[in-house]
Scaffold this motif. Structure first.
Motif, PDB file in Angstrom:
ATOM      1  N   TYR A  16     -27.321 -33.991  25.891  1.00  0.00           N
ATOM      2  CA  TYR A  16     -27.065 -32.550  25.946  1.00  0.00           C
ATOM      3  C   TYR A  16     -27.007 -31.919  24.559  1.00  0.00           C
ATOM      4  N   ASN A  17     -26.737 -32.731  23.543  1.00  0.00           N
ATOM      5  CA  ASN A  17     -26.820 -32.190  22.180  1.00  0.00           C
ATOM      6  C   ASN A  17     -28.248 -31.766  21.855  1.00  0.00           C
ATOM      7  N   GLU A  18     -29.199 -32.551  22.376  1.00  0.00           N
ATOM      8  CA  GLU A  18     -30.612 -32.195  22.154  1.00  0.00           C
ATOM      9  C   GLU A  18     -30.975 -30.924  22.913  1.00  0.00           C
ATOM     10  N   VAL A  19     -30.442 -30.807  24.121  1.00  0.00           N
ATOM     11  CA  VAL A  19     -30.737 -29.596  24.901  1.00  0.00           C
ATOM     12  C   VAL A  19     -30.154 -28.372  24.187  1.00  0.00           C
ATOM     13  N   TYR A  20     -28.915 -28.527  23.713  1.00  0.00           N
ATOM     14  CA  TYR A  20     -28.270 -27.437  22.966  1.00  0.00           C
ATOM     15  C   TYR A  20     -29.155 -27.005  21.803  1.00  0.00           C
ATOM     16  N   GLN A  21     -29.621 -27.989  21.055  1.00  0.00           N
ATOM     17  CA  GLN A  21     -30.455 -27.710  19.887  1.00  0.00           C
ATOM     18  C   GLN A  21     -31.751 -26.997  20.282  1.00  0.00           C
ATOM     19  N   ALA A  22     -32.351 -27.459  21.381  1.00  0.00           N
ATOM     20  CA  ALA A  22     -33.610 -26.854  21.834  1.00  0.00           C
ATOM     21  C   ALA A  22     -33.402 -25.388  22.224  1.00  0.00           C
ATOM     22  N   ILE A  23     -32.254 -25.092  22.830  1.00  0.00           N
ATOM     23  CA  ILE A  23     -31.961 -23.696  23.183  1.00  0.00           C
ATOM     24  C   ILE A  23     -31.721 -22.886  21.904  1.00  0.00           C
ATOM     25  N   ALA A  24     -30.936 -23.472  20.992  1.00  0.00           N
ATOM     26  CA  ALA A  24     -30.657 -22.779  19.727  1.00  0.00           C
ATOM     27  C   ALA A  24     -31.968 -22.413  19.010  1.00  0.00           C
ATOM     28  N   TRP A 112     -28.574 -23.211  32.540  1.00  0.00           N
ATOM     29  CA  TRP A 112     -28.220 -21.793  32.339  1.00  0.00           C
ATOM     30  C   TRP A 112     -26.835 -21.651  31.709  1.00  0.00           C
ATOM     31  N   THR A 113     -25.885 -22.451  32.166  1.00  0.00           N
ATOM     32  CA  THR A 113     -24.535 -22.328  31.600  1.00  0.00           C
ATOM     33  C   THR A 113     -24.505 -22.850  30.161  1.00  0.00           C
ATOM     34  N   LEU A 114     -25.253 -23.910  29.925  1.00  0.00           N
ATOM     35  CA  LEU A 114     -25.337 -24.432  28.549  1.00  0.00           C
ATOM     36  C   LEU A 114     -25.991 -23.400  27.631  1.00  0.00           C
ATOM     37  N   ALA A 115     -26.972 -22.670  28.138  1.00  0.00           N
ATOM     38  CA  ALA A 115     -27.618 -21.619  27.341  1.00  0.00           C
ATOM     39  C   ALA A 115     -26.612 -20.516  26.992  1.00  0.00           C
ATOM     40  N   GLY A 116     -25.719 -20.211  27.919  1.00  0.00           N
ATOM     41  CA  GLY A 116     -24.680 -19.207  27.647  1.00  0.00           C
ATOM     42  C   GLY A 116     -23.740 -19.675  26.551  1.00  0.00           C
ATOM     43  N   VAL A 117     -23.328 -20.924  26.635  1.00  0.00           N
ATOM     44  CA  VAL A 117     -22.436 -21.512  25.623  1.00  0.00           C
ATOM     45  C   VAL A 117     -23.138 -21.531  24.261  1.00  0.00           C
ATOM     46  N   CYS A 118     -24.380 -21.976  24.254  1.00  0.00           N
ATOM     47  CA  CYS A 118     -25.155 -22.070  23.020  1.00  0.00           C
ATOM     48  C   CYS A 118     -25.284 -20.690  22.380  1.00  0.00           C
ATOM     49  N   ALA A 119     -25.590 -19.681  23.191  1.00  0.00           N
ATOM     50  CA  ALA A 119     -25.775 -18.326  22.651  1.00  0.00           C
ATOM     51  C   ALA A 119     -24.484 -17.801  22.024  1.00  0.00           C
ATOM     52  N   VAL A 120     -23.369 -17.970  22.719  1.00  0.00           N
ATOM     53  CA  VAL A 120     -22.078 -17.513  22.184  1.00  0.00           C
ATOM     54  C   VAL A 120     -21.820 -18.171  20.827  1.00  0.00           C
ATOM     55  N   GLY A 125     -19.722 -16.909  17.796  1.00  0.00           N
ATOM     56  CA  GLY A 125     -18.515 -16.968  18.617  1.00  0.00           C
ATOM     57  C   GLY A 125     -17.817 -18.311  18.540  1.00  0.00           C
ATOM     58  N   PRO A 126     -16.762 -18.450  19.360  1.00  0.00           N
ATOM     59  CA  PRO A 126     -15.984 -19.693  19.342  1.00  0.00           C
ATOM     60  C   PRO A 126     -16.731 -20.856  20.006  1.00  0.00           C
ATOM     61  N   THR A 127     -16.289 -22.067  19.711  1.00  0.00           N
ATOM     62  CA  THR A 127     -16.769 -23.237  20.437  1.00  0.00           C
ATOM     63  C   THR A 127     -16.258 -23.142  21.867  1.00  0.00           C
ATOM     64  N   VAL A 128     -17.154 -23.352  22.820  1.00  0.00           N
ATOM     65  CA  VAL A 128     -16.765 -23.297  24.229  1.00  0.00           C
ATOM     66  C   VAL A 128     -17.007 -24.678  24.836  1.00  0.00           C
ATOM     67  N   PRO A 129     -15.955 -25.351  25.303  1.00  0.00           N
ATOM     68  CA  PRO A 129     -16.167 -26.672  25.906  1.00  0.00           C
ATOM     69  C   PRO A 129     -17.101 -26.561  27.121  1.00  0.00           C
ATOM     70  N   HIS A 292     -18.152 -30.518  22.925  1.00  0.00           N
ATOM     71  CA  HIS A 292     -17.836 -29.411  22.018  1.00  0.00           C
ATOM     72  C   HIS A 292     -18.995 -29.376  21.036  1.00  0.00           C
ATOM     73  N   PHE A 293     -20.024 -28.625  21.388  1.00  0.00           N
ATOM     74  CA  PHE A 293     -21.238 -28.645  20.556  1.00  0.00           C
ATOM     75  C   PHE A 293     -20.955 -28.034  19.200  1.00  0.00           C
ATOM     76  N   LYS A 294     -21.671 -28.554  18.228  1.00  0.00           N
ATOM     77  CA  LYS A 294     -21.514 -28.028  16.877  1.00  0.00           C
ATOM     78  C   LYS A 294     -22.574 -26.941  16.685  1.00  0.00           C
ATOM     79  N   ALA A 295     -22.149 -25.750  16.309  1.00  0.00           N
ATOM     80  CA  ALA A 295     -23.113 -24.667  16.100  1.00  0.00           C
ATOM     81  C   ALA A 295     -24.015 -25.003  14.928  1.00  0.00           C
ATOM     82  N   THR A 296     -25.309 -24.733  15.085  1.00  0.00           N
ATOM     83  CA  THR A 296     -26.245 -25.053  14.004  1.00  0.00           C
ATOM     84  C   THR A 296     -26.061 -24.089  12.840  1.00  0.00           C
ATOM     85  N   THR A 297     -25.449 -22.956  13.117  1.00  0.00           N
ATOM     86  CA  THR A 297     -25.259 -21.935  12.086  1.00  0.00           C
ATOM     87  C   THR A 297     -23.918 -22.079  11.375  1.00  0.00           C
ATOM     88  N   ALA A 298     -23.086 -23.022  11.870  1.00  0.00           N
ATOM     89  CA  ALA A 298     -21.716 -23.121  11.330  1.00  0.00           C
ATOM     90  C   ALA A 298     -21.715 -23.677   9.913  1.00  0.00           C
TER      91      ALA A 298
END
Ligand code: CCH
Length: 298
Positions: A16-24, A112-120, A125-129, A292-298
């Motif tokens: 799911y870290n890879e999916v997060y990154q792909a959405i980012a 879809w929910t992971l995309a919402g978390v990634c976008a925030v 925005g804050p880290t969203v579990p 708790h994904f790490k934001a790529t912009t953090a």
């Protein structure tokens, strides 16, 4: 049974870290062709519409009947895809399709929910579990009836009815509303027009400050005839009738002002309540890994 076992062995677990990154990687979208194709204007990020997709997929939940919510991803099907509240969300669903192709094992509800978390997170925005566990259904038989999502033209009473049905209290409702620091209204989708403040691709507490500090006056949107409120000094920014009604409600107002005063408090509460929203009605087994994904912009 043997075939099933082999399949389980062959299936690589989803990272799911890879999916997060792909959405980012696809959030930034300044391609004029995208917006010509959808005949709609945006601010250069798909983040806001992804957050709205995650929310509309989840906010159909009803605590009493335990129906609706992001499990099933029923918005792919009619009639839910055609509910007026979901106007414009085909854009978000379409843009996530290449990611679904790349990670075919992920369910749409999880994507879809992971995309919402990634976008925030990516928009500041804050880290969203987040955890996986939503299972897709194969047809529209369990689509929720129309009318489960809030109607922006109504007042605080209606907003309470809608969000109490999902299981939220007044503080949680106001914390969720802060997502409107992101994005804008589109006349061809909702009839309303404009962003809530001047920085619609930055997740912040500016939404609450705008409500508290500006003078809001009524305006009719030319394209649709809808009534909304605009900032007297900058009529390009707006508030929905429901939001002005909420701000004028004593029970809600104290939370709006609390979040206007403290972005830190808003971020803490938003993280909790957005996580709760995205998990409504999801049949978790209980042993799912919490990311708790790490934001790529953090
Ligand atoms: Fe919302 N929202 N929302 N909203 N919303 C709209 C757009 C966004 C209401 C009405 C509207 C939440 C709650 C409410 C987002 C996130 C959340 C629009 C414009 C309307 C109307 C749609 C358009 O024209 O494109 C009302 C009423 C409520 C009740 O409280 C909650 C909760 C969330 C998430 C936690 C986001 C993000 C957008 C911007 C979408 C975009 O495309 O820019």
């Amino acid at each position: 049974a043997a075939a099933k076992e082999t399949k389980t062995l062959d299936t690589k677990p989803i990272d799911y870290n890879e999916v997060y990154q792909a959405i980012a990687d696809i959030l930034e979208d300044n391609d004029i062709l995208t917006w010509l194709h959808y005949r709609s204007y945006d601010d250069g990020s798909l983040g806001p519409v992804f957050v709205r997709l995650a929310w509309h997929a989840s906010g159909t939940y009803d605590v009493e009947t335990k129906t609706g919510g992001s499990n099933g991803a029923t918005m792919r099907f009619q009639p839910e895809s055609l509910h007026a509240a979901n106007n414009g969300l085909a854009i978000a669903r379409d843009r996530l399709e290449p990611i679904k192709k790349k990670f075919p094992e992920i369910s749409y509800g999880d994507l879809w929910t992971l995309a919402g978390v990634c976008a925030v997170q990516e928009l500041g925005g804050p880290t969203v579990p987040w955890r996986a566990g939503r299972q897709d259904v194969e047809d529209g038989k369990t689509c929720t009836p129309d009318g489960r999502l809030p109607d922006a033209g109504q007042g605080e009473r209606h907003i309470r009815d809608i969000f109490y049905r999902m299981g939220f209290d007044d503080q949680e409702i106001v914390a969720l509303a802060g997502a409107h620091s992101l994005g804008r209204c589109h006349p061809d989708r909702s009839g309303f027009e404009g962003p809530w403040q001047e920085a619609p691709t930055v997740f912040s507490n500016e939404y609450y400050k705008a409500l508290r500090d500006r003078k809001w006056v009524k305006k009719t949107v030319k394209a649709s005839g809808a009534q909304q409120w605009v900032d007297k000094k900058n009529p390009d920014v707006m508030m929905l009738p429901a939001e002005i009604a909420m701000y004028n409600d004593k029970g809600f107002k104290k939370f709006f002002n609390e979040y206007a005063d403290s972005e830190e408090k808003f971020f803490t509460d938003f993280s909790k309540v957005f996580n709760k929203l995205l998990e409504l009605g999801v049949p978790f087994k209980g042993d799912e890994k919490v990311y708790h994904f790490k934001a790529t912009t953090a």
